[in-house]
Design a protein around this motif. Structure first.
Motif, PDB file in Angstrom:
ATOM      1  N   ARG A  97       0.823  -1.207   0.000  1.00 46.90           N
ATOM      2  CA  ARG A  97       0.000   0.000   0.000  1.00 46.90           C
ATOM      3  C   ARG A  97       0.856   1.257   0.000  1.00 46.90           C
ATOM      4  O   ARG A  97       0.495   2.265  -0.618  1.00 46.90           O
ATOM      5  CB  ARG A  97      -0.941   0.008   1.208  1.00 46.90           C
ATOM      6  CG  ARG A  97      -1.790   1.279   1.278  1.00 46.90           C
ATOM      7  CD  ARG A  97      -2.750   1.277   2.443  1.00 46.90           C
ATOM      8  NE  ARG A  97      -3.859   0.367   2.202  1.00 46.90           N
ATOM      9  CZ  ARG A  97      -4.855   0.177   3.083  1.00 46.90           C
ATOM     10  NH1 ARG A  97      -4.846   0.827   4.234  1.00 46.90           N
ATOM     11  NH2 ARG A  97      -5.837  -0.654   2.802  1.00 46.90           N
ATOM     12  N   ASN A 128       0.174   4.273  -2.488  1.00 43.66           N
ATOM     13  CA  ASN A 128      -0.068   5.633  -1.992  1.00 43.66           C
ATOM     14  C   ASN A 128       0.893   6.624  -2.637  1.00 43.66           C
ATOM     15  O   ASN A 128       0.500   7.706  -3.084  1.00 43.66           O
ATOM     16  CB  ASN A 128       0.099   5.680  -0.474  1.00 43.66           C
ATOM     17  CG  ASN A 128      -1.117   5.160   0.268  1.00 43.66           C
ATOM     18  OD1 ASN A 128      -2.199   5.028  -0.309  1.00 43.66           O
ATOM     19  ND2 ASN A 128      -0.955   4.858   1.547  1.00 43.66           N
ATOM     20  N   ASP A 156      -7.153   3.468   2.472  1.00 45.02           N
ATOM     21  CA  ASP A 156      -7.865   3.415   3.749  1.00 45.02           C
ATOM     22  C   ASP A 156      -9.079   4.347   3.664  1.00 45.02           C
ATOM     23  O   ASP A 156      -9.226   5.114   2.708  1.00 45.02           O
ATOM     24  CB  ASP A 156      -6.936   3.791   4.906  1.00 45.02           C
ATOM     25  CG  ASP A 156      -6.328   5.173   4.754  1.00 45.02           C
ATOM     26  OD1 ASP A 156      -6.971   6.055   4.143  1.00 45.02           O
ATOM     27  OD2 ASP A 156      -5.200   5.384   5.226  1.00 45.02           O
ATOM     28  N   THR A 212      -8.541   8.097   2.871  1.00 46.62           N
ATOM     29  CA  THR A 212      -8.093   8.338   1.495  1.00 46.62           C
ATOM     30  C   THR A 212      -9.265   8.256   0.528  1.00 46.62           C
ATOM     31  O   THR A 212      -9.401   9.092  -0.377  1.00 46.62           O
ATOM     32  CB  THR A 212      -7.016   7.315   1.091  1.00 46.62           C
ATOM     33  OG1 THR A 212      -5.880   7.455   1.941  1.00 46.62           O
ATOM     34  CG2 THR A 212      -6.585   7.521  -0.355  1.00 46.62           C
TER      35      THR A 212
END
Length: 501
Positions: free
Chosen positions: A295, A299, A338, A341
């Motif tokens: 992740r 990101n 998440d 986000t």
């Protein structure tokens, strides 16, 4: 004059070991306007600049190739991937890499320079820079600075060596004479190569008459060149000595290296760049599982794409706005972020859509402000952090390009899963993998800052719509294209030896 280069997304491709200046928000105008003297680079405000907003291996070689020109032509580089530099990159309309800009002497804050075509050939780049140097002062508003050497040929070929010595200061102990044709650029290049040596003077002897006194004196050192194979011949003359043959310059690809190597003893110590080395390798990520997608990498790819590539534009036209809205919508649906986000992506999609719906102009600065806004704890853009699976063995390797591929793969796979779970066909449904891949294609075409990469991707994507008949076709096409890119770049200087293609 000044040439400045805007670098690609890999900041490690240029460093302090190169004969150029690194520009940033604090020194940008001071360097370009000649208010400071960069270490080992420019002697005065007379230095022009090619500021390149992207430095790939070819531009590294170009920087070394013309390192002797620094009294006349300075090289600087600005990293447009740094947030604090984006406003300057917008001013110079840097929207893809590589971007090269030429600024003449006496530049002001309002000057935007002249774009330079990013040739793949160092020879073409050098010749274009030479042409810009001459044109800037033959037709431009400012006369040639007095400190610059003359690039003009000898006006009187009947002159003798003794008369040439009478025209130079006493500190000059070596003269270099380049005998060449009218079309040759060797003499001008040699003049700039040696412009940093105050003890050396270069003269160009162009198409002299057979009865020329100087030609006769030179012929004692070497017979005249065969014009069919030689474009120039170079001589050196010490005080109170006869001319000495140095080099024949052939019409060949490697002739420039012959000239540079032959002139090396005449270059001053000031022209030598200190080439220290640093071990920038990182141990972090060395134990990452290459079969997993992290992740942190996704990101970083999303944040960089939005804040460093998209926001680089000054304003967005209707087509760009539509592509951006579609791309954010794909992120909103399929990015594995998440909750905070995902809420932020929903807000961003509405923000971008509002400009299109009202027909208003969206500016890159406004988008940057929106992306940087702290927002609430439950709705914010994540901050970039260290790469994990895409961490290179040293700075400048892997990183964003690797993570962007991971992002694209994740989006298409998640879209495929969503479409199959809902029993949707492969048509243009908003949640289809087909629509997602076409949106990725449009993003690369409109916003990806590596122009060569975008052009290659576009060539692979020709007729893409007709190739996507089944839901899984989008996923497989992207993997095949990624593999083709890896094969093309295998062994390239950008390849990480710790993670070969």
């Amino acid at each position: 004059s000044f040439c400045f280069i805007a670098p690609p997304v890999r900041a490690g491709l240029y460093d302090g070991n190169l004969p150029l200046v690194n520009l940033n928000a604090s020194n940008f105008y001071d360097v370009l306007l000649g208010k400071v003297k960069p270490r080992g680079s420019y002697s005065s405000t007379a230095a022009g600049a090619v500021t390149a907003f992207t430095l790939r291996p070819m531009f590294k070689a170009f920087a070394h190739d013309i390192s002797g020109w620094r009294q006349v032509l300075g090289l600087a580089v600005m990293d447009c991937t740094e947030v604090t530099n984006i406003k300057f990159c917008r001013l110079f309309e840097v929207t893809s890499f590589p971007t090269l800009v030429f600024l003449g002497t006496k530049a002001t804050r309002t000057d935007r320079g002249e774009g330079i075509e990013a040739h793949r050939s160092i020879t073409n780049l050098r010749h274009q820079a030479l042409s810009l140097l001459q044109g800037n002062h033959s037709t431009g508003p400012h006369p040639k600075p007095a400190s610059w050497p003359s690039l003009d040929p000898l006006p009187d070929s009947e002159v003798s060596l003794a008369q040439l010595w009478s025209r130079v200061p006493q500190q000059v102990h070596t003269m270099v004479i380049v005998l060449e044709s009218q079309a040759s650029l060797v003499g001008q290049e040699v003049t700039l190569d040696l412009s940093g040596n105050p003890h050396c003077r270069v003269w160009r002897l162009v198409n002299p008459s057979p009865s020329s006194t100087l030609l006769w004196e030179l012929s004692e050192a070497e017979s005249q060149p065969d014009n069919s194979t030689t474009q120039a011949i170079i001589y050196t003359v010490l005080r109170d000595s006869k001319a000495k043959f140095l080099l024949r310059v052939p019409y060949s690809e490697g002739s420039r290296k012959l000239v540079v190597d032959a002139l090396l003893p005449l270059r001053t110590s000031e022209d030598t760049i200190e080439r220290g080395s640093k071990d920038n390798s990182s141990e972090n990520g060395s134990h990452a599982d290459s079969s997993r997608v992290y992740r942190a990498d996704l990101n970083n790819a999303m944040v960089y794409a939005l804040s460093q590539e998209v926001a680089l534009w000054d304003t967005f036209n209707r087509s760009q706005l539509e592509v951006l809205e579609n791309f954010v919508d794909v992120l909103r649906q399929f990015f594995p972020g998440d909750p905070s986000t995902m809420l932020f992506l929903g807000r961003l999609q509405k923000y971008v859509a509002s400009f299109r719906e009202r027909g208003h102009v969206l500016r890159g600065e406004a988008l940057s402000t929106f992306l940087r806004a702290a927002g609430s704890p439950d709705s914010r853009l994540p901050k970039m952090g260290p790469y994990v699976g895409c961490l290179g063995s040293r700075p400048g390797l892997r990183g964003y390009p690797c993570s962007l591929w991971m992002l694209f793969h994740s989006l298409t796979v998640n879209a495929y899963r969503a479409s199959t779970e809902h029993g949707l066909a492969s048509g243009d449904h908003p949640t289809s993998a087909r629509t997602t891949l076409l949106t990725i294609r449009d993003y690369v075409s409109h916003f990806f800052t590596c122009s060569d990469c975008a052009a290659h991707f576009a060539s692979q994507a020709l007729g893409l719509e007709s190739k996507l008949r089944e839901p899984r076709d989008a996923v497989l096409w992207l993997w095949r294209t990624h593999n083709a890119v890896n094969r093309r770049l295998s062994g390239d200087q950008t390849e990480d030896p710790a993670a070969p293609k």
